[in-house]
Design an enzyme around this catalytic site. Structure first.
Site, short mmCIF file in Angstrom:
data_model
loop_
_atom_site.label_atom_id
_atom_site.label_comp_id
_atom_site.label_asym_id
_atom_site.label_seq_id
_atom_site.Cartn_x
_atom_site.Cartn_y
_atom_site.Cartn_z
N LYS A 171 0.98 -8.29 -4.11
CA LYS A 171 -0.27 -8.16 -3.33
C LYS A 171 -0.42 -6.73 -2.83
CE LYS A 171 -0.57 -9.33 1.27
NZ LYS A 171 -1.17 -8.30 2.11
N ASN A 172 0.61 -6.19 -2.19
CA ASN A 172 0.47 -4.89 -1.54
C ASN A 172 0.49 -3.72 -2.52
OD1 ASN A 172 0.22 -6.27 0.80
ND2 ASN A 172 2.27 -5.81 1.57
N ARG A 230 -6.86 -6.14 5.94
CA ARG A 230 -6.59 -4.76 6.35
C ARG A 230 -7.00 -3.78 5.25
NH1 ARG A 230 -5.36 -1.41 10.73
NH2 ARG A 230 -4.23 0.42 9.96
N CYS A 252 -3.92 -9.50 9.37
CA CYS A 252 -3.06 -10.24 10.28
C CYS A 252 -3.03 -9.58 11.67
CB CYS A 252 -1.64 -10.30 9.73
SG CYS A 252 -1.51 -11.35 8.29
N ARG A 271 -2.83 -1.99 15.28
CA ARG A 271 -3.18 -1.53 13.93
C ARG A 271 -4.34 -0.53 13.94
NH1 ARG A 271 -2.51 -6.29 9.56
NH2 ARG A 271 -1.68 -4.56 8.33
N PRO A 272 -4.23 0.57 14.67
CA PRO A 272 -5.30 1.59 14.68
C PRO A 272 -5.42 2.25 13.30
CG PRO A 272 -3.36 2.43 15.81
CD PRO A 272 -3.08 0.98 15.49
N ASP A 285 -6.20 5.71 13.24
CA ASP A 285 -6.31 7.13 13.60
C ASP A 285 -5.67 8.05 12.56
OD1 ASP A 285 -3.94 5.78 14.49
OD2 ASP A 285 -3.39 7.60 15.58
N LEU A 286 -4.56 7.65 11.98
CA LEU A 286 -3.89 8.53 10.99
C LEU A 286 -4.75 8.68 9.74
CD1 LEU A 286 -0.22 7.24 11.36
CD2 LEU A 286 -1.27 9.23 12.45
N ASP A 294 7.75 -7.17 6.68
CA ASP A 294 7.06 -8.34 6.10
C ASP A 294 8.00 -9.51 5.86
OD1 ASP A 294 4.82 -6.30 4.07
OD2 ASP A 294 4.81 -6.85 6.19
N ARG A 314 -3.57 -16.02 1.42
CA ARG A 314 -3.96 -14.61 1.27
C ARG A 314 -2.92 -13.86 0.44
NH1 ARG A 314 -4.41 -11.50 6.32
NH2 ARG A 314 -4.68 -9.91 4.72
C1 EPZ Z 1 0.83 -2.26 4.92
O1 EPZ Z 1 0.00 -2.38 6.07
C2 EPZ Z 1 1.00 -3.67 4.37
N1 EPZ Z 1 -0.30 -4.21 4.00
C3 EPZ Z 1 1.63 -4.57 5.44
O2 EPZ Z 1 1.85 -5.85 4.84
C4 EPZ Z 1 2.99 -3.96 5.81
O3 EPZ Z 1 3.55 -4.75 6.85
C5 EPZ Z 1 2.80 -2.52 6.29
O4 EPZ Z 1 2.13 -1.74 5.27
C6 EPZ Z 1 4.12 -1.84 6.60
O5 EPZ Z 1 4.95 -1.87 5.47
C7 EPZ Z 1 -0.84 -3.89 2.81
O6 EPZ Z 1 -0.29 -3.11 2.04
C8 EPZ Z 1 -2.14 -4.53 2.47
P1 EPZ Z 1 0.99 0.88 8.20
P2 EPZ Z 1 -0.59 -1.05 6.80
O7 EPZ Z 1 -0.22 1.70 8.19
O8 EPZ Z 1 -0.96 -0.06 5.79
C9 EPZ Z 1 0.67 2.07 12.76
C10 EPZ Z 1 1.65 -8.18 4.64
O9 EPZ Z 1 2.12 -9.13 5.29
N2 EPZ Z 1 -0.49 2.87 12.36
O10 EPZ Z 1 2.23 1.39 7.54
O11 EPZ Z 1 -1.61 -1.49 7.78
C11 EPZ Z 1 0.38 0.57 12.71
O12 EPZ Z 1 -0.28 0.14 13.88
C12 EPZ Z 1 1.10 -6.97 5.36
O13 EPZ Z 1 1.60 -8.13 3.38
C13 EPZ Z 1 -1.09 3.72 13.30
O14 EPZ Z 1 -0.65 3.81 14.45
O15 EPZ Z 1 0.72 -0.57 7.60
C14 EPZ Z 1 1.74 -0.04 12.56
O16 EPZ Z 1 2.34 -0.16 13.83
C15 EPZ Z 1 1.20 -7.09 6.87
N3 EPZ Z 1 -2.17 4.45 12.93
C16 EPZ Z 1 2.49 0.99 11.72
O17 EPZ Z 1 1.74 2.22 11.81
C17 EPZ Z 1 -2.70 4.37 11.67
O18 EPZ Z 1 -3.70 5.08 11.38
C18 EPZ Z 1 2.60 0.61 10.26
O19 EPZ Z 1 1.30 0.51 9.74
C19 EPZ Z 1 -2.09 3.50 10.73
C20 EPZ Z 1 -0.98 2.76 11.10
#
Ligand code: EPZ
Length: 417
Positions: free
Chosen positions: A22-23, A92, A116, A121-122, A124-125, A304, A396
């Site tokens: 999926k991811n 997301r 989820c 989950r901001p 900003d980055l 995950d 999902r």
């Molecule tokens: C991806 O989510 C995956 N989803 C998530 O899998 C996975 O848990 C996550 O990466 C971490 O490995 C998909 O690929 C569709 P992140 P993503 O941006 O991209 C913070 C599942 O169950 N952050 O690495 O949203 C954020 O809040 C899902 O399959 C900021 O602060 O993850 C979090 O605490 C759940 N600002 C951390 O970084 C930003 O702009 C990790 O988020 C972006 C993220």
């Protein structure tokens, strides 16, 4: 309403072919928009998030055909740059359409992404990086809009190795002039797969697999056929099911080279695991040993699989500690596991688990995708019947968890309540 009914305490025996990731597939579907042509992706899982992404691509003007596990996307008729809220709110991944739409149409708009509820989950980055690459960013209440006549290369420094932000920057950078370097890039396998896909489409990305990705923008794209690897989280989920139920199973089509952290953790819990040529043979002769682990950005243990490990630890012989370092609210499933007799205490970012066996069958509610799968795992180690509501979360990411586990002897089925 769909409900998964599980009768526990059956050993598992047999083999499961693991679905496509999926991811990995969701960013590839978004990246296809960068090119005006025909993109074919194989081994695509038939899961809700893929159908949702398909709905978005078609609403933007693309023509798609999804037969079996093969997906054809004709992106020549891409016309619109606004992601409909009805889809954007569901997952997301709607946010990673910003980069490719910006690269192809010079603008993009979406609501704040769904997905989820496991933390704030901001984004900003994502937005600060696109701004640095020359985009004008407008974000108010629930809407995000970006536009750029021309994107340019830039040095981007990520304060956290965000997977989604790395994906958005990668895709935008391939359509930018000049060179973009992503410092502190995410190193999840899904990033490596996206880089390989983009390079197969004609991009020029160096440093694949490292935390410094260099993208030489502006290369012409061309049609491509690409296979999605197996889903490492689904494979890890089924290893968790084996630890809860006991027995021996074989998982086929697994990206074993990307499962080092998972295999080390399950081996530590007493699971005998042999990984070879994309298959995993695993055997669990007795209750799991306790575990102590921390989740973190790859190659640390995957967040995950945290809920699944919580379920397995709930029936371990002793006390386990599981620390969640990625999302600030990813212990919601603990409450549901407690309804099944699990002894879990949450202290800040750490779950303290005292194993007990068996658990007691109960009526429980999935709160998120991976938490729902964890409840199925717990049901396999529970006396009596468990009924797990919230199948819409589980579907999902899991093509058919009931089919897969019933195929190796679990007594479970998907029913309409
Ligand atoms: C991806 O989510 C995956 N989803 C998530 O899998 C996975 O848990 C996550 O990466 C971490 O490995 C998909 O690929 C569709 P992140 P993503 O941006 O991209 C913070 C599942 O169950 N952050 O690495 O949203 C954020 O809040 C899902 O399959 C900021 O602060 O993850 C979090 O605490 C759940 N600002 C951390 O970084 C930003 O702009 C990790 O988020 C972006 C993220």
């Amino acid at each position: 309403m769909s409900v998964i009914r599980v009768r526990g305490l059956q050993n598992l025996h047999g083999e499961i072919r693991i679905q496509g990731s999926k991811n990995a597939v969701l960013p590839l579907m978004a990246a296809a928009l960068l090119h005006s042509g025909i993109i074919v992706i194989t081994n695509v899982p038939r899961i809700q998030d893929v159908f949702c992404m398909l709905g978005i691509l078609e609403s933007l003007g693309c023509h798609c055909r999804f037969e079996g596990h093969e997906l054809m996307m004709d992106t020549r008729s891409l016309l619109l740059s606004r992601v409909p809220d009805v889809h954007g709110k569901q997952m997301r991944s709607s946010v990673i359409l910003l980069g490719p739409l910006l690269g192809r149409l010079h603008e993009a708009e979406t609501c704040y992404p769904g997905g989820c509820s496991i933390g704030r989950r901001p984004v900003d980055l994502h937005l600060s990086a696109l701004e640095k690459m020359g985009a004008e960013v407008w974000a108010k209440e629930d809407q995000i809009r970006v536009s750029a006549k021309a994107l340019h290369g830039s040095d981007i420094y990520l304060s956290f190795p965000s997977v989604g932000a790395t994906e958005n920057i990668l895709m935008a950078a391939t359509a930018s002039s000049g060179i973009t370097r992503i410092h502190g890039a995410a190193r999840e396998p899904e990033i490596e797969i996206l880089c390989r896909f983009l390079n197969a489409m004609g991009a020029a990305i160096d440093g694949i697999g490292s935390d410094l990705l260099t993208i030489h923008g502006g290369k012409p794209f061309h049609d491509v056929v690409f296979a999605v690897p197996g889903d490492r989280i689904v494979a890890g989920t089924y290893l968790g099911a084996l630890m809860a139920a006991g027995g021996n199973i074989r998982l086929l089509g697994v990206p074993t080279e990307h499962m080092g952290g998972t295999l080390a953790a399950v081996r530590g819990m007493g699971c005998e695991v042999k990984a070879q040529h994309g298959d995993i043979c695993a055997c669990m002769k007795e209750r799991p040993r306790p575990v102590s682990l921390c989740t973190g950005p790859y190659p640390e243990f995957s967040t995950d699989l945290q809920s699944v490990m919580l379920a397995a630890a709930s029936v371990a012989q002793g006390r386990s500690r599981i620390r969640e370092n990625v999302f600030e609210e990813r212990f919601a499933t603990a409450q549901e596991l407690q309804k099944m007799g699990a002894h879990i205490i949450i202290k800040g970012k750490t779950a303290l688990v005292t194993g007990t066996y068996p658990l007691a069958g109960g009526v429980v509610q999935a709160r998120d995708l991976r938490g729902g799968a964890a409840l199925v795992v717990a049901g396999l180690a529970a006396e009596g019947e468990s009924r797990i509501y919230g199948y819409s979360y589980i579907s999902r990411g899991y093509e058919d968890i009931s089919r897969d586990l019933a195929a190796v002897g679990a007594d479970l089925s998907l029913e309409e309540d």
